[in-house]
Design a protein around this motif. Structure first.
Motif, short mmCIF file in Angstrom:
data_model
loop_
_atom_site.label_atom_id
_atom_site.label_comp_id
_atom_site.label_asym_id
_atom_site.label_seq_id
_atom_site.Cartn_x
_atom_site.Cartn_y
_atom_site.Cartn_z
N UNK A 138 0.85 -1.20 0.00
CA UNK A 138 0.00 0.00 0.00
C UNK A 138 0.88 1.24 0.00
N UNK A 139 0.58 2.18 -0.91
CA UNK A 139 1.38 3.39 -0.99
C UNK A 139 1.30 4.17 0.33
N UNK A 140 2.45 4.54 0.84
CA UNK A 140 2.49 5.23 2.13
C UNK A 140 2.65 4.29 3.30
N UNK A 141 2.62 2.98 3.02
CA UNK A 141 2.84 1.98 4.07
C UNK A 141 1.85 2.06 5.20
N UNK A 142 2.39 2.16 6.41
CA UNK A 142 1.55 2.09 7.61
C UNK A 142 1.08 3.46 8.09
N UNK A 143 1.33 4.48 7.32
CA UNK A 143 0.93 5.82 7.72
C UNK A 143 -0.55 6.05 7.47
N UNK A 144 -1.27 6.53 8.48
CA UNK A 144 -2.68 6.92 8.37
C UNK A 144 -3.57 5.78 7.87
N UNK A 145 -3.74 4.77 8.71
CA UNK A 145 -4.66 3.67 8.39
C UNK A 145 -5.67 3.50 9.52
N UNK A 146 -6.84 3.04 9.17
CA UNK A 146 -7.88 2.72 10.17
C UNK A 146 -8.00 1.20 10.23
N UNK A 147 -8.16 0.70 11.45
CA UNK A 147 -8.16 -0.75 11.66
C UNK A 147 -9.30 -1.14 12.60
N UNK A 148 -10.00 -2.20 12.26
CA UNK A 148 -10.94 -2.81 13.22
C UNK A 148 -10.57 -4.27 13.41
N UNK A 149 -10.71 -4.75 14.62
CA UNK A 149 -10.47 -6.16 14.93
C UNK A 149 -11.04 -6.46 16.31
N UNK A 150 -11.12 -7.76 16.69
CA UNK A 150 -11.78 -8.10 17.95
C UNK A 150 -11.20 -7.40 19.18
N UNK A 151 -9.88 -7.35 19.32
CA UNK A 151 -9.29 -6.73 20.51
C UNK A 151 -8.17 -5.77 20.11
N UNK A 152 -8.31 -4.50 20.52
CA UNK A 152 -7.32 -3.49 20.18
C UNK A 152 -5.97 -3.81 20.82
N UNK A 153 -5.98 -4.54 21.94
CA UNK A 153 -4.73 -4.84 22.64
C UNK A 153 -3.79 -5.66 21.76
N UNK A 154 -4.35 -6.44 20.80
CA UNK A 154 -3.48 -7.20 19.90
C UNK A 154 -2.58 -6.25 19.10
N UNK A 168 -11.98 8.17 6.62
CA UNK A 168 -11.60 8.32 5.22
C UNK A 168 -12.07 9.67 4.67
N UNK A 169 -13.32 10.01 4.94
CA UNK A 169 -13.88 11.25 4.39
C UNK A 169 -13.20 12.49 4.99
N UNK A 170 -12.75 12.40 6.23
CA UNK A 170 -12.07 13.54 6.86
C UNK A 170 -10.62 13.66 6.42
N UNK A 171 -10.12 12.65 5.73
CA UNK A 171 -8.74 12.66 5.29
C UNK A 171 -7.76 12.18 6.34
N UNK A 172 -8.27 11.77 7.52
CA UNK A 172 -7.38 11.29 8.57
C UNK A 172 -6.76 9.94 8.21
N UNK A 173 -7.51 9.15 7.46
CA UNK A 173 -7.00 7.84 7.06
C UNK A 173 -7.04 7.71 5.55
N UNK A 174 -6.08 6.97 5.02
CA UNK A 174 -6.02 6.76 3.57
C UNK A 174 -6.29 5.31 3.19
N UNK A 175 -6.36 4.42 4.21
CA UNK A 175 -6.53 3.00 3.94
C UNK A 175 -7.16 2.33 5.15
#
Length: 442
Positions: free
Chosen positions: A96-112, A156-163
């Motif tokens: 992904x272009x830009x790598x790990x910068x500005x991504x949104x993530x969902x998963x069962x436990x944030x602690x992971x 995404x719409x606010x531009x905070x995340x790109x992926x």
């Protein structure tokens, strides 16, 4: 031994599961697919028979958990854990272009995610994370699929995340429809293989248990002597035999007559559990009682040998005969007593390895079974207060026997008096007791 696995999964993920089943493995896998993981519970109604359920993730299992427990099928799910996050972040960094910068993530436990970032010594501040931990632990963050979609869309719409990275297939589909750059979390093959191996182990255990020997004893309780009573017993014996033959006709069980008023059933654990689950045994008891005006006691036992199963069946019928009502009890190979099966069944242990229970039984002169029954009684009520009358009714013993048991336990400081009650205006008040808390926390 062929293990029949029913896979509950999205259609896209089924090839990943099949790929990780070894060609020489004795596994027969049938896939039941959903569009939305909420459909997983309904899919269970389409399954005729299986040895174990394999869910493609914690989310479909979460939605089907209650029905899975009702059907008493063993079940496992493929986890989304630190391995999942590590592989997904690495793939994102490479592709992904830009790598790990500005991504949104969902998963069962944030602690992971926090653990992975800490171990890799990378900052997680450019990430926007949400979780829904109720699907993997009691009392966790609530899962709302629309809220998860909104979370990604707003960032995404606010531009905070790109992926966006998502652990929910349905969310991935919806984000693509919204033209939001996204990818599903990548489940490692190792997680899939481990879950399959666990499913096979559960399936083997179920088959092994179902093939255990089971013995049942059915006996008509004695009625007052006399010609009419003898005729009544003869009629009841015929009706009982007819009912038992109907009971076992769809199983591999066989019936033999033990005496004028007793029959013994030989079968497997699986067949007996099926009879109990569908209320067939209770139906036999009710029919004989209604047609012949007698009561019937039944005891079932499980064991690794016929001798052990029969011994457990005789213990079970002893408990069933404690009252003059039609009852059936079961004693498992682990000496767990379950019954009566025609009401809300109680469960207690005839044996214990708990030192506190063994010590109390020895000091008070009570049996381990009695102590375990008392503990189970309090836990069932979820109220650590009771009277001698309450115990007499639960243990199905006389009030005097109950009072003797209570006195022994008071003398050895197992229970204590905490008050009294007077349910009627006249008569002596009843003492109210409670167990010491250290025993209930065992």
């Amino acid at each position: 031994m062929i293990i029949r696995i029913a896979a509950i999964s999205s259609e896209e993920f089924v090839p990943r599961i099949r790929k990780n089943i070894h060609a020489d493995a004795n596994i027969h896998l049938t896939a039941y697919t959903y569009q939305n993981p909420k459909e997983s519970a309904a899919l269970l109604d389409l399954i005729d028979d299986c040895d174990v359920l394999l869910f493609a993730g914690p989310l479909p299992y979460f939605f089907a958990k209650e029905k899975t427990e009702q059907k008493k099928w063993p079940a496992v799910y493929i986890p989304s854990d630190e391995y999942t996050i590590s592989l997904s972040l690495f793939h994102t960094m490479l592709h992904v272009q830009g790598g790990l910068d500005r991504i949104s993530i969902d998963m069962p436990k944030a602690v992971y995610i926090e653990k992975v970032a800490e171990e890799l010594d990378i900052p997680s501040t450019p990430w926007f994370v949400t979780d829904y931990s109720e699907i993997v632990e009691e009392g966790g963050t609530r899962f709302d699929v629309e809220q998860v979609i909104r979370f990604h869309r707003e960032h995404w719409e606010s531009g905070e995340s790109k992926f966006a990275l998502t652990g929910v297939d349905y969310v991935y589909t919806r984000l693509r429809e919204l033209n939001i750059p996204c990818a599903p979390l990548i489940v490692p093959d190792k997680n899939i293989r481990d879950a399959i191996q666990q499913a096979v182990a559960y399936g083997q255990l179920k088959i092994s248990k179902n093939s255990q020997i089971a013995v049942g004893i059915a006996a008509i309780n004695q009625v007052e002597a006399g010609y009419q009573a003898e005729s009544q017993m003869q009629d009841a014996t015929i009706i009982l035999l007819q009912e038992l033959l109907e009971l076992v006709k769809e199983t591999d069980a066989s019936i033999q007559k033990l005496g004028m008023d007793q029959f013994i059933i030989y079968g497997t654990r699986g067949s007996i559990e099926q009879m109990m689950e569908y209320g067939k045994i209770a139906h036999v008891l009710e029919n004989v009682s209604r047609l012949c005006k007698v009561t019937v006691s039944m005891g079932f036992g499980f064991g690794l040998t016929a001798k052990e199963a029969e011994a457990n069946a005789r213990i079970a019928i002893y408990h069933a005969r404690k009252t003059q009502e039609s009852n059936a009890y079961l004693v498992t190979d682990e000496k767990e007593v379950i019954g009566p099966v025609n009401t809300e069944a109680k469960i207690f242990q005839l044996k214990s390895e708990n030192k506190a229970v063994l010590e109390i039984a020895e000091k008070s002169g009570s049996s381990v079974a009695t102590i375990n029954k008392l503990i189970q009684y309090v836990k069932l009520r979820r109220d650590n207060r009771f009277t001698a009358t309450d115990l007499a009714e639960y243990l199905q013993i006389s009030r005097r026997s109950s009072e003797r048991t209570v006195k022994k336990l008071i003398d050895h400081q197992v229970i204590e008096v905490v008050g009294e009650e007077q349910p009627y205006q006249q008569g002596r008040p009843r003492a109210v007791y409670r167990f010491n808390h250290h025993l209930l926390s065992r």
